[in-house]
Design a protein around this motif. Structure first.
Motif, PDB file in Angstrom:
ATOM      1  N   HIS A 190     -14.619  49.525  -1.124  1.00  0.00           N
ATOM      2  CA  HIS A 190     -15.147  48.767  -2.263  1.00  0.00           C
ATOM      3  C   HIS A 190     -16.371  47.948  -1.842  1.00  0.00           C
ATOM      4  O   HIS A 190     -16.689  46.920  -2.442  1.00  0.00           O
ATOM      5  CB  HIS A 190     -14.044  47.858  -2.838  1.00  0.00           C
ATOM      6  N   SER A 239     -19.556  48.461  -2.023  1.00  0.00           N
ATOM      7  CA  SER A 239     -20.679  48.357  -2.965  1.00  0.00           C
ATOM      8  C   SER A 239     -20.154  48.712  -4.352  1.00  0.00           C
ATOM      9  O   SER A 239     -19.124  49.386  -4.483  1.00  0.00           O
ATOM     10  CB  SER A 239     -21.810  49.308  -2.567  1.00  0.00           C
ATOM     11  N   PRO A 240     -20.842  48.276  -5.404  1.00  0.00           N
ATOM     12  CA  PRO A 240     -20.329  48.528  -6.757  1.00  0.00           C
ATOM     13  C   PRO A 240     -20.092  50.016  -7.030  1.00  0.00           C
ATOM     14  O   PRO A 240     -19.056  50.406  -7.557  1.00  0.00           O
ATOM     15  CB  PRO A 240     -21.427  47.957  -7.656  1.00  0.00           C
ATOM     16  N   LEU A 241     -21.041  50.854  -6.658  1.00  0.00           N
ATOM     17  CA  LEU A 241     -20.896  52.287  -6.963  1.00  0.00           C
ATOM     18  C   LEU A 241     -19.777  52.918  -6.142  1.00  0.00           C
ATOM     19  O   LEU A 241     -18.957  53.691  -6.658  1.00  0.00           O
ATOM     20  CB  LEU A 241     -22.235  53.007  -6.713  1.00  0.00           C
ATOM     21  N   SER A 255     -17.210  51.436  -4.930  1.00  0.00           N
ATOM     22  CA  SER A 255     -15.942  50.908  -5.434  1.00  0.00           C
ATOM     23  C   SER A 255     -15.506  51.655  -6.692  1.00  0.00           C
ATOM     24  O   SER A 255     -14.354  52.055  -6.844  1.00  0.00           O
ATOM     25  CB  SER A 255     -16.095  49.416  -5.718  1.00  0.00           C
ATOM     26  N   ARG A 256     -16.479  51.846  -7.592  1.00  0.00           N
ATOM     27  CA  ARG A 256     -16.197  52.559  -8.846  1.00  0.00           C
ATOM     28  C   ARG A 256     -15.691  53.967  -8.562  1.00  0.00           C
ATOM     29  O   ARG A 256     -14.707  54.423  -9.123  1.00  0.00           O
ATOM     30  CB  ARG A 256     -17.522  52.643  -9.617  1.00  0.00           C
ATOM     31  N   GLN A 271     -12.183  54.114  -6.979  1.00  0.00           N
ATOM     32  CA  GLN A 271     -11.072  53.925  -7.932  1.00  0.00           C
ATOM     33  C   GLN A 271     -10.661  55.239  -8.596  1.00  0.00           C
ATOM     34  O   GLN A 271      -9.557  55.368  -9.106  1.00  0.00           O
ATOM     35  CB  GLN A 271     -11.464  52.898  -8.991  1.00  0.00           C
TER      36      GLN A 271
END
Ligand code: GUN
Ligand code: ZN
Length: 437
Positions: free
Chosen positions: A391, A393-395, A397-398, A401
Motif C-alpha cells: 500500500h 502508493s495510492p495506485l 494500494s488500489r 486491494q
C-alpha cells in the motif's frame, strides 16, 4: 513469503518469523540447551501454528505487509553509481566515454569511502541484503567497500578488477602486481565475518593471457573464493574477443581455457551464447547474472530465458548498475518479464512473478553457493529479510486491494512498486559466524 526446495512460493496470510537475537540467545543458553545461533531464523510459518510455542518472544507487528527474503543482486558495479543513465552508442563506447573515467577516481580512498557509504545505503533502501559487486582496479576501492560492509554486518562479496590491457591510464593495472594485490586482498578479507572475495577479471578483452591465466591459478588455489566477469554481452565485444583469442571455440571458452568456470563463478549477461556454451555453464556449475535493465539501456540484446531453461544453465537477476538503470529489484524483475515475454512476434518465456522473485533471492543464493545461509526464510538461515508494503502508493494500494492470489499481489508489486514499497530492510544481527561458509 518464503520458498520450498523447488523454488515454489509459500505464503501465510498471517505469518510469524522468529529470529534469534544476541540477547535472547544469552538468556536462553543460560536456561536451556539451544541449537540456534544469534542472527539466525528460528521458525517461519503461520501465526496460528507457531505463536503458542513462542508466546514469550517480543514481536514487531507488520499488518498488511509482506515479509520476504532479502534480495540478492548478483552483479553490480559500485564505482558506477554516479554514471547511471549515461547514454552511449553501445557497450564499448560507454566504457570508454563514461565508465573508465569514473572508475579512475577510485584510487582515492576518501572518494571510494564516500561512494561506498552511499552505495550500501542504496542497496538497503531497495531491500538488497547481499550483492556480488565489482570494485575498480584499485585495491583502495575494495578496502573501502569491505570496511563499510563489515561495519554494517552485511554479507557482501567484491573484488579488485583485473584489467592490464586495452584500458586507459588510471584504470589499467600491472599484470604481476594485480595478481599479488588480489592474493593479498583474499588474505585480508575473504571469509572474514560475512565478507567474501571475488576474483574479478573485467572481461577477456582487457586482460592479457598472462593475467587471465593467473586469475585461473588463483581460482584453483583458493577454491572457495568467487569469480566474476562479463561474457557475451555485445556483438562488437564478441568480434573483438574472436580477434584476441582466435583459437577458442567461443567467447565463453576463453574463460574455460583459463580455468575460470567452476562453482561460485558468475558471468554477467550471457546473451550471445549458443547451446554448447549454455551446457558448459550447466556442467561446470557456472551461473549467469541476468541484467535486463542494462541490456535494454545499452541495446545489447535479450537474454534467452527459454534456452537457459532447456539447457539447465543456472541464472539469477542483477541490476548491473551503472549500465543498469535501477538499484530496485522490483524494476529489474519487471524488465526481465518484458525481455522474456512471449508475444505474437516473438517466442519466449512469460515468467511468473514468483519465478522472477525466486531468481532475485534463492536462485541468487544458490548461484553463490550460499543457499544454506541466505536467500530464503527457513529455520537455520541468516535473518536478512525485507518488509514490503503493498500500500506504499495510492495506485499500488488500489491494485493490491483487487489482488485475489499471491501471484496477482506479486505482479502488482513488480509492475507498480518502487523503492517506496520496501518498508524495512533487516540485516541479521551481528553473530559470531563460523568461517566455514
Ligand atoms: N564489460 C566490461 N566491463 C563492463 C562494465 O563495466 N559494464 C558492463 N555492462 N559490461 C562490461
Ligand atoms: Zn557489469
Amino acid at each position: 513469503m518464503r520458498f520450498d526446495s523447488q523454488g515454489q512460493p509459500l505464503f501465510d496470510s498471517d505469518g510469524l518469523l522468529i529470529v534469534e537475537t544476541a540477547l535472547a540467545h544469552a538468556a536462553s543458553s543460560t536456561t536451556k540447551a539451544t541449537s540456534s545461533r544469534p542472527g539466525l531464523i528460528v521458525a517461519a510459518g503461520s501465526y496460528s501454528a507457531l505463536h503458542r510455542q513462542y508466546a514469550e518472544v517480543p514481536t514487531t507487528h507488520w499488518p498488511r505487509h509482506i515479509i520476504a527474503p532479502g534480495f540478492i543482486d548478483l552483479h553490480v558495479h559500485y564505482p558506477q553509481t554516479d554514471i547511471i543513465g549515461a547514454p552511449a552508442d553501445g557497450l564499448l563506447p560507454w566504457l570508454e566515454q563514461y565508465t573508465f573515467p569514473a572508475e579512475t577516481h577510485f584510487s582515492s580512498d576518501s572518494h571510494a569511502q564516500e561512494v561506498a557509504v552511499f552505495f550500501l545505503q542504496e542497496l538497503l533502501r531497495n531491500g538488497v541484503t547481499t550483492a556480488l559487486v565489482f570494485a575498480s582496479s584499485h585495491p583502495e576501492s575494495v578496502n573501502a567497500l569491505f570496511t563499510q560492509a563489515q561495519q554494517q554486518h552485511l554479507r557482501l562479496i567484491t573484488g579488485k578488477v583485473l584489467q592490464d590491457r586495452n584500458s586507459p591510464e588510471g584504470v589499467r593495472d600491472d599484470t604481476e602486481q594485480s595478481l599479488l594485490d588480489t592474493e593479498q586482498l583474499i588474505h585480508r578479507w575473504h571469509q572474514h565475518e560475512r565478507l567474501g572475495y571475488a576474483i574479478t577479471p573485467r572481461f577477456a578483452p582487457t586482460s592479457s593471457h598472462q593475467q587471465l591465466y593467473g586469475a585461473g591459478e588463483l581460482a584453483l588455489q583458493y577454491p572457495d573464493t568467487w569469480i566474476q566477469s562479463h561474457v557475451a554481452e555485445n556483438l562488437d565485444e564478441l568480434r573483438w574477443v574472436k580477434t584476441l583469442y582466435p583459437q577458442a571455440r567461443s567467447y565463453l571458452d576463453v574463460y574455460r581455457q583459463a580455468g575460470l568456470l567452476r562453482p561460485r563463478a558468475i558471468y554477467a549477461h550471457c546473451i550471445h551464447l549458443d547451446d554448447a556454451d549454455r551446457r558448459l555453464m550447466h556442467d561446470t556449475h557456472t551461473a549467469a547474472a541476468v541484467s535486463p535493465t542494462s541490456n535494454l539501456f545499452l541495446g545489447s540484446g535479450f537474454f534467452d530465458f527459454a534456452a537457459a531453461k532447456h539447457t539447465g544453465m543456472p541464472w539469477a537477476l542483477a541490476s548491473d548498475v551503472g549500465a543498469g538503470t535501477s538499484f530496485c529489484p522490483l524494476q529489474t524483475m519487471l524488465a526481465a518479464y518484458y525481455v522474456g515475454r512471449e508475444g505474437q512476434t516473438k517466442e519466449g518465456l512469460s515468467l511468473a512473478p514468483s519465478t522472477l522473485w525466486w531468481h532475485h533471492t534463492g536462485a541468487g543464493a544458490a548461484a553463490l553457493g550460499l543457499h544454506n545461509h541466505i536467500g530464503n526464510l527457513q529455520p537455520g538461515l541468516e535473518a536478512d529479510f525485507v518488509v514490503l508494503d503493498p500500500h506504499a502508493s495510492p495506485l499500488l494500494s488500489r491494485r493490491s486491494q483487487q489482488a485475489n492470489t499471491l501471484q496477482e499481489q506479486l505482479f502488482a508489486l513488480i509492475v507498480l512498486g518502487d523503492q517506496r514499497a520496501i518498508a524495512h530492510t533487516h540485516i541479521a544481527p551481528r553473530i559470531a559466524l563460523s568461517n566455514a561458509l
